[in-house]
Write an enzyme that holds these catalytic residues in place. Sequence first.
Site, PDB file in Angstrom:
ATOM      1  N   GLY A 222      -4.743   4.027  14.819  1.00 51.56           N
ATOM      2  CA  GLY A 222      -3.862   5.172  14.689  1.00 51.56           C
ATOM      3  C   GLY A 222      -3.014   5.348  15.930  1.00 51.56           C
ATOM      4  N   GLU A 263      -9.387  -0.827  16.221  1.00 51.21           N
ATOM      5  CA  GLU A 263      -8.722  -1.760  15.295  1.00 51.21           C
ATOM      6  C   GLU A 263      -7.222  -1.550  15.286  1.00 51.21           C
ATOM      7  OE1 GLU A 263     -10.457  -0.096  11.929  1.00 51.21           O
ATOM      8  OE2 GLU A 263     -12.420  -0.927  12.308  1.00 51.21           O
ATOM      9  N   PRO A 264      -6.537  -1.860  16.359  1.00 50.53           N
ATOM     10  CA  PRO A 264      -5.094  -1.625  16.395  1.00 50.53           C
ATOM     11  C   PRO A 264      -4.316  -2.619  15.541  1.00 50.53           C
ATOM     12  CG  PRO A 264      -5.808  -2.776  18.373  1.00 50.53           C
ATOM     13  CD  PRO A 264      -7.056  -2.465  17.604  1.00 50.53           C
ATOM     14  N   ARG A 302       9.225   0.236   4.557  1.00 50.27           N
ATOM     15  CA  ARG A 302       8.723   1.413   5.280  1.00 50.27           C
ATOM     16  C   ARG A 302       9.670   2.617   5.249  1.00 50.27           C
ATOM     17  NH1 ARG A 302       7.596   1.848  10.038  1.00 50.27           N
ATOM     18  NH2 ARG A 302       5.606   2.904   9.858  1.00 50.27           N
ATOM     19  N   TYR A 306       7.598   5.400   3.390  1.00 48.47           N
ATOM     20  CA  TYR A 306       7.006   6.376   4.312  1.00 48.47           C
ATOM     21  C   TYR A 306       8.046   7.236   5.011  1.00 48.47           C
ATOM     22  CZ  TYR A 306       3.152   2.940   4.261  1.00 48.47           C
ATOM     23  OH  TYR A 306       2.154   2.064   3.904  1.00 48.47           O
ATOM     24  N   CYS A 332      18.871  -3.142  -6.889  1.00 44.09           N
ATOM     25  CA  CYS A 332      19.359  -2.216  -7.906  1.00 44.09           C
ATOM     26  C   CYS A 332      18.385  -1.090  -8.116  1.00 44.09           C
ATOM     27  CB  CYS A 332      19.674  -2.966  -9.191  1.00 44.09           C
ATOM     28  SG  CYS A 332      21.136  -3.955  -8.950  1.00 44.09           S
ATOM     29  N   GLU A 333      18.418  -0.204  -7.181  1.00 45.23           N
ATOM     30  CA  GLU A 333      17.512   0.935  -7.060  1.00 45.23           C
ATOM     31  C   GLU A 333      17.982   1.547  -5.736  1.00 45.23           C
ATOM     32  OE1 GLU A 333      13.237   2.357  -7.870  1.00 45.23           O
ATOM     33  OE2 GLU A 333      13.844   0.428  -8.593  1.00 45.23           O
ATOM     34  N   TYR A 360       3.717  -4.184   9.113  1.00 36.71           N
ATOM     35  CA  TYR A 360       3.989  -3.724   7.752  1.00 36.71           C
ATOM     36  C   TYR A 360       5.437  -3.969   7.330  1.00 36.71           C
ATOM     37  CZ  TYR A 360      -0.330  -1.481   9.172  1.00 36.71           C
ATOM     38  OH  TYR A 360      -1.577  -1.257   9.681  1.00 36.71           O
TER      39      TYR A 360
HETATM   40  C1  PLP Z   1      -4.701  -0.230   8.546  1.00 37.80           C
HETATM   41  C2  PLP Z   1      -5.938  -0.089   9.303  1.00 37.80           C
HETATM   42  C3  PLP Z   1      -5.911  -0.126  10.692  1.00 37.80           C
HETATM   43  C4  PLP Z   1      -4.633  -0.271  11.500  1.00 37.80           C
HETATM   44  O1  PLP Z   1      -3.863   0.867  11.561  1.00 37.80           O
HETATM   45  P1  PLP Z   1      -2.551   0.874  12.498  1.00 37.80           P
HETATM   46  O2  PLP Z   1      -1.968   2.210  12.320  1.00 37.80           O
HETATM   47  O3  PLP Z   1      -1.655  -0.216  12.034  1.00 37.80           O
HETATM   48  O4  PLP Z   1      -2.997   0.614  13.883  1.00 37.80           O
HETATM   49  C5  PLP Z   1      -7.121  -0.072  11.353  1.00 37.80           C
HETATM   50  N1  PLP Z   1      -8.297   0.045  10.685  1.00 37.80           N
HETATM   51  C6  PLP Z   1      -8.355   0.086   9.339  1.00 37.80           C
HETATM   52  C7  PLP Z   1      -9.667   0.169   8.673  1.00 37.80           C
HETATM   53  C8  PLP Z   1      -7.177   0.029   8.608  1.00 37.80           C
HETATM   54  O5  PLP Z   1      -7.245   0.088   7.271  1.00 37.80           O
END
Ligand code: PLP
Length: 404
Positions: A222, A263-264, A302, A306, A332-333, A360
């Site tokens: 996050g 988990e970046p 994105r 989003y 075409c949208e 992404y």
């Molecule tokens: C997508 C995801 C992330 C990565 O999120 P980012 O915002 O791209 O850093 C980390 N852990 C899990 C379980 C995810 O599904």
Amino acid sequence: MSQKLTREQLIETAERFGTPVYVYHAEKIEEQLNELQSAFAGCKSKFFYACKSLTNINILKLVKQLGANVDCVSINEVMLALKAGFEPKQILFTPNCVDFDEIEAGKSLEVNINIDNISILERFGNKYGNSYPVCIRLNPHIMAGGNFKISTGHIDSKFGISIHQMRHIERIVKSTKLNVTGIHMHTGSEIKDINVFLQGLEVMFEMATHFPNLEFIDLGSGFKVPYQDDDVKTDVHALGKKVCEAFAAYEKETGKTLEVWFEPGKYLVSECGYFIVKANVIKQTTATVFVGVNSGFNHLIRPMFYEAYHRIENISNPNGAERIYTVVGNICETDTFAWDRKLNEVREGDLLVFYNAGAYGFEMSSNFNSRLKPAEVLIKEGEAHLIRKRDVFEDLLKNQVEVL
Ligand SMILES: *Cc1c(COP(=O)(O)O)cnc(C)c1O
């Protein structure tokens, strides 16, 4: 110092490989990983690259070479990671709503498994007991993240097992003798406020008391990176200091040393990526000047999905007078990349670059409108390498079965 590709490098790459093209800068990924590692140097930290953000095998290999681990959300990502050379122990498998078979496949590949559903936990426990360690994904019920679509820790989220179900988790663990070595949370993407992580960590420490074999707490990701010039990004150094202090205090209190895992995804690969397109047409309507480019949400979704902001620049005419444009795709949208954006005058044929396109971007691309997926290029030590060929027409028919 911040690693960036120059306008000349981008133009040269576009001319050599054509457009649209995704370009990734290896040194930027390294810089981002180094920053995280130094921010959390004060505790036992491990980083698992959330590879769903960008899975090109070369990016996986690069991340491996740089010394990171990898987080996978599907068994195919696990197999890609193994193919890229990661050891099973360097892989964390965090799937959601998958069939039990997929969990078992992960187990047979000997990767770390993160379980996010009571029913799967129970099945896993019944079948394997204490013979295979597991991590449990918890939902700490914290509302966080850039917007609702990308926040995963709130009460209506499908992710994780609610912390209010701890009693049930304990029953399963006790009766099946499950060996729980980790607990995990991931509350969403683009969290600016480090207090969200710290609040989450408080909850996790509380939950940790239920698991005597615990070895690590995974705080997910996050981390926000700047998309606009004046954007705030997650202050990883301030966060690192606080998190490491909290782990030290926990150790003092309980005598247990836990690792902290992250988990970046975006943090590692967003800024390394540049998406270069060509202005096909300039279209003046009664109210707007449109730039229609040779791409669309089939390549970069994105902004439409989003409402994400991607900085755009006209690299072919950097000194042109600034004008207001609405940048759209050729699908075409309605596929608007940006409304009312100030760009140096755009002429038909000019190259535009979208920044922050590493995470992404390509990964969410499709063949909608029977358009071809773009090429991917990696620039490392100043040299450009084609790492994915642009689709060709035959790719559209590759898996189709003609019966008529
Ligand atoms: C997508 C995801 C992330 C990565 O999120 P980012 O915002 O791209 O850093 C980390 N852990 C899990 C379980 C995810 O599904």
